[in-house]
Design a protein around this motif. Structure first.
Motif, PDB file in Angstrom:
ATOM      1  N   UNK A 249       0.830  -1.204   0.000  1.00 43.81           N
ATOM      2  CA  UNK A 249       0.000   0.000   0.000  1.00 43.81           C
ATOM      3  C   UNK A 249       0.861   1.249   0.000  1.00 43.81           C
ATOM      4  N   UNK A 250       0.245   2.339  -0.452  1.00 44.10           N
ATOM      5  CA  UNK A 250       0.906   3.643  -0.436  1.00 44.10           C
ATOM      6  C   UNK A 250      -0.087   4.662   0.092  1.00 44.10           C
ATOM      7  N   UNK A 251       0.315   5.389   1.132  1.00 45.65           N
ATOM      8  CA  UNK A 251      -0.553   6.446   1.671  1.00 45.65           C
ATOM      9  C   UNK A 251       0.287   7.685   1.945  1.00 45.65           C
ATOM     10  N   UNK A 252      -0.400   8.807   2.067  1.00 43.77           N
ATOM     11  CA  UNK A 252       0.292  10.044   2.458  1.00 43.77           C
ATOM     12  C   UNK A 252       0.066  10.252   3.946  1.00 43.77           C
TER      13      UNK A 252
ATOM     14  N   UNK B 294       4.154   7.126   2.452  1.00 41.11           N
ATOM     15  CA  UNK B 294       4.558   5.965   3.232  1.00 41.11           C
ATOM     16  C   UNK B 294       4.161   4.708   2.475  1.00 41.11           C
ATOM     17  N   UNK B 295       5.164   3.869   2.223  1.00 36.97           N
ATOM     18  CA  UNK B 295       4.915   2.592   1.554  1.00 36.97           C
ATOM     19  C   UNK B 295       4.887   1.494   2.596  1.00 36.97           C
ATOM     20  N   UNK B 296       3.963   0.562   2.441  1.00 41.46           N
ATOM     21  CA  UNK B 296       4.004  -0.639   3.275  1.00 41.46           C
ATOM     22  C   UNK B 296       4.278  -1.824   2.369  1.00 41.46           C
ATOM     23  N   UNK B 297       5.226  -2.670   2.777  1.00 38.33           N
ATOM     24  CA  UNK B 297       5.607  -3.848   1.996  1.00 38.33           C
ATOM     25  C   UNK B 297       4.843  -5.055   2.539  1.00 38.33           C
TER      26      UNK B 297
ATOM     27  N   UNK C 166       9.170   7.775   2.019  1.00 39.68           N
ATOM     28  CA  UNK C 166       9.883   8.292   0.848  1.00 39.68           C
ATOM     29  C   UNK C 166       9.978   9.805   0.941  1.00 39.68           C
ATOM     30  N   UNK C 167      11.195  10.317   0.999  1.00 39.77           N
ATOM     31  CA  UNK C 167      11.386  11.764   1.081  1.00 39.77           C
ATOM     32  C   UNK C 167      10.809  12.455  -0.141  1.00 39.77           C
TER      33      UNK C 167
ATOM     34  N   UNK D  12       3.308  15.768  -1.936  1.00 39.58           N
ATOM     35  CA  UNK D  12       2.468  14.886  -2.742  1.00 39.58           C
ATOM     36  C   UNK D  12       0.996  15.192  -2.458  1.00 39.58           C
ATOM     37  N   UNK D  13       0.208  15.362  -3.516  1.00 37.84           N
ATOM     38  CA  UNK D  13      -1.224  15.642  -3.320  1.00 37.84           C
ATOM     39  C   UNK D  13      -1.978  14.324  -3.304  1.00 37.84           C
ATOM     40  N   UNK D  14      -1.578  13.407  -4.167  1.00 41.87           N
ATOM     41  CA  UNK D  14      -2.196  12.074  -4.212  1.00 41.87           C
ATOM     42  C   UNK D  14      -1.106  11.038  -4.379  1.00 41.87           C
ATOM     43  N   UNK D  15      -1.296   9.875  -3.758  1.00 37.58           N
ATOM     44  CA  UNK D  15      -0.371   8.753  -3.956  1.00 37.58           C
ATOM     45  C   UNK D  15      -1.190   7.472  -3.891  1.00 37.58           C
ATOM     46  N   UNK D  16      -1.020   6.627  -4.909  1.00 40.44           N
ATOM     47  CA  UNK D  16      -1.785   5.371  -4.895  1.00 40.44           C
ATOM     48  C   UNK D  16      -1.044   4.330  -5.738  1.00 40.44           C
ATOM     49  N   UNK D  17      -1.404   3.065  -5.534  1.00 44.37           N
ATOM     50  CA  UNK D  17      -0.811   1.991  -6.313  1.00 44.37           C
ATOM     51  C   UNK D  17      -1.700   1.686  -7.506  1.00 44.37           C
TER      52      UNK D  17
END
Lengths: 397, 397
Positions: A10-13, A19-22, A30-31, A65-70
């Protein structure tokens, strides 16, 4: 190691950053500028050569980042506060994972060695290496891991060494010319052509930059004696670190002044005998008794430094570290000059000729070639486990 | 400074080591192994080239001075515990004084500069530099202090730049060949020949070692615009250190990965944007937006590092740091590639041609030549005081 076995789940802001979760549960933050500067789109990077098409100061002063998604195939999609859109494939995210384990796994894999590898020298047949990219890559991989390699069946013609140099990389011309002679004739009149043994050393530490790779090509070796000595400077440095941390520290921080002068030349360079990077990994060894000029260091440290220098010199003399073999006509030795130290045993010049030619190249061209070949070839070469780890080497000594 | 104005007054052995007293009252303690390894006698060093004739491990395990006294002309004479005898002239003792002041005085004298030196460019007439060692030395001294120099009246023939390179040092051949073209033609069909401005940068930071010196020779410059921009990277680094110590520290410790790839080439090198030596002196600046690939650093440091990178990038854009001038046909710019950053203003390729050729050499050959010339020539050149010290530069910005 997370980056080798995991997938992105998953990827969330969170708190303004991605923030990535494996799948194995680890989390990566992620900076923002780091990630944006890695945007692979064709507005940001030249599609052909990957060079950046903007300047770092062109990035917005306020960026988030305004949006982050997989998306499909776990590709990370980001919409930035300035409207720019970026995509990062899962492969890229794995290859650029900044976790401590992933960073450690990316470090260059060097394979320490000692004298007992004489029976399994990393040799290649020169005509085959030239003609067959698979053989070439296998030889280059071993060279890279071990810090030296042997080439057989190089024509025994004067000047051939420079042709090999220009095929492996680019000959670096110096005040000695494109190549140099190491020649001894029977009953020499000039003491410069002595037949005494030479302790192991790096070439030209008085040069800045000092040569990355040295080639030595044997044209004649009739004289009894004159065997080649090699010592893995990285293995020796690890032994010093094990046996005396303070001595190791001194040799990595206080540089020696190396010097060479003749009528036309006056070369001076300061180098630490052992170089380490920020992780503490040994990245270079420069050792040369003859051109070590003087130590320009705080007076109160000179005697401790000299004790460390002598201690390191004695480690380099340990018989179990010395790889001894005879370089035969038509063989060319290729050495990483800031790792693999070389010397020779004494010989009798009255009983036969000994004639080598050498030249210098830099290592980046060899590394470049290895990477280019890797794009299309899967090499059958795998790194061998070191014959004995550095720790065992140290306690055995 | 003691070493410049003082004479040796006495030498005694105290606690097993030699103690020198200078006329101004300062005391030096000479380390035993340090001093012995500096013995200049013809058994210890080759009289011709100064190379050591023994190995460091050959020195006695127990060593001490048995006698130490001053002889004629304040020469220090030592009889060692193994019977060896050494002599050190007063000039040598002064030149190798390890006091903090003496060590500081020996550091290379660099002269920071900024854009206001356009009226006093360090220029030399190439035919004169070639023919007259006094002119050559004066040009080399200025090059060494400023990190760049200009040569005028170089023949406007393709390939001339490599001849200049081989006279100043030795051309370093790379995957771009012995020399490369920077060419723009009216109405270019290939986007590689763009006419956009280029921010200041170092060349080839993706190479290991990266080029020490770059030459750029102007063959044609009819196009309006296309002026040369130079920035003293050392001066910019000092400004960053003044304005933000933490940012400076980050850029000196965490390396950027630089990368260049095409069909035949895949060059990767890690370099810190700013390099410092153990004394904190800036020794190198590598800055190149286009080939900066990615930062492989601990995740928690990337954003601070990027803030520092952007801050340094902004300093490099300050107009007062930019030296702007027009490179005319027949002029060859010679730049220390790890100090003097170069760029160009935009130009209009539709109104005329612009054609430069460049090549790389290393700096050690230039430094060597300077030392050789200094043996016989006293140069009229003296270091100018910097137009403004780094501190003033920083506060003025």
């Amino acid at each position: 190691m997370q980056n080798l076995n995991s997938e992105v789940r998953s990827a969330v802001i969170t708190n303004g950053a991605i923030q990535l979760t494996w799948t194995l549960g680890q989390i990566s933050h992620l900076g923002t500028y780091w990630l944006r500067d890695n945007c692979p789109c064709s507005l940001c990077r030249h599609p052909g050569n990957g060079q950046k098409l903007y300047e770092i100061v062109d990035l917005p002063r306020e960026l988030s980042p305004r949006e982050a998604f997989l998306a499909e195939n776990q590709t990370l999609k980001v919409v930035w506060s300035d409207g720019h859109r970026s995509s990062y494939t899962q492969d890229w995210l794995i290859a650029h994972d900044l976790s401590e384990q992933a960073r450690a796994a990316r470090r260059p894999q060097v394979q320490l060695w000692r004298g007992d590898m004489a029976a399994s020298l990393p040799a290649g047949d020169w005509p085959t290496v030239v003609a067959d990219p698979v053989a070439e890559l296998a030889w280059l991989e071993r060279f890279s891991a071990l810090g030296f390699g042997l080439l057989k069946n190089v024509p025994t013609e004067p000047g051939a060494v420079a042709e090999v140099g220009d095929r492996l990389g680019f000959v670096r011309v110096t005040n000695y010319g494109r190549l140099f002679d190491v020649k001894s004739v029977p009953n020499p009149t000039n003491l410069a052509y002595t037949a005494v043994g030479l302790g192991v050393h790096s070439d030209n530490p008085y040069r800045h930059p000092s040569p990355g790779v040295q080639l030595l090509h044997c044209l004649e070796s009739e004289a009894p004696g004159g065997d080649t000595l090699l010592v893995d400077g990285f293995a020796a440095a690890e032994i010093l670190r094990q046996e005396d941390t303070v001595a190791f520290e001194l040799l990595t921080t206080l540089p020696m002044t190396f010097h060479y002068a003749d009528g036309q030349t006056d070369l001076v360079a300061q180098q630490t005998l052992i170089s380490v990077n920020r992780d503490g990994t040994v990245t270079g060894v420069h050792f040369n008794n003859r051109s070590a000029d003087w130590l320009d260091a705080p007076a109160e440290l000179t005697e401790d430094w000299y004790a460390a220098y002598i201690q390191f010199g004695r480690i380099l003399k340990r018989p179990e570290l010395e790889l001894v073999f005879r370089l035969e006509p038509g063989q060319c030795l290729v050495m990483q000059n800031d790792r693999t130290l070389h010397g020779r045993t004494a010989f009798d010049p009255n009983l036969g000729r000994r004639y080598l030619q050498g030249c210098y190249i830099d290592r980046d061209a060899m590394d470049s070639r290895r990477r280019v070949l890797r794009r299309t070839i899967t090499t059958p070469f795998t790194y061998l486990p070191p014959p004995q780890p550095a720790r065992a080497l140290a306690t055995a000594a």
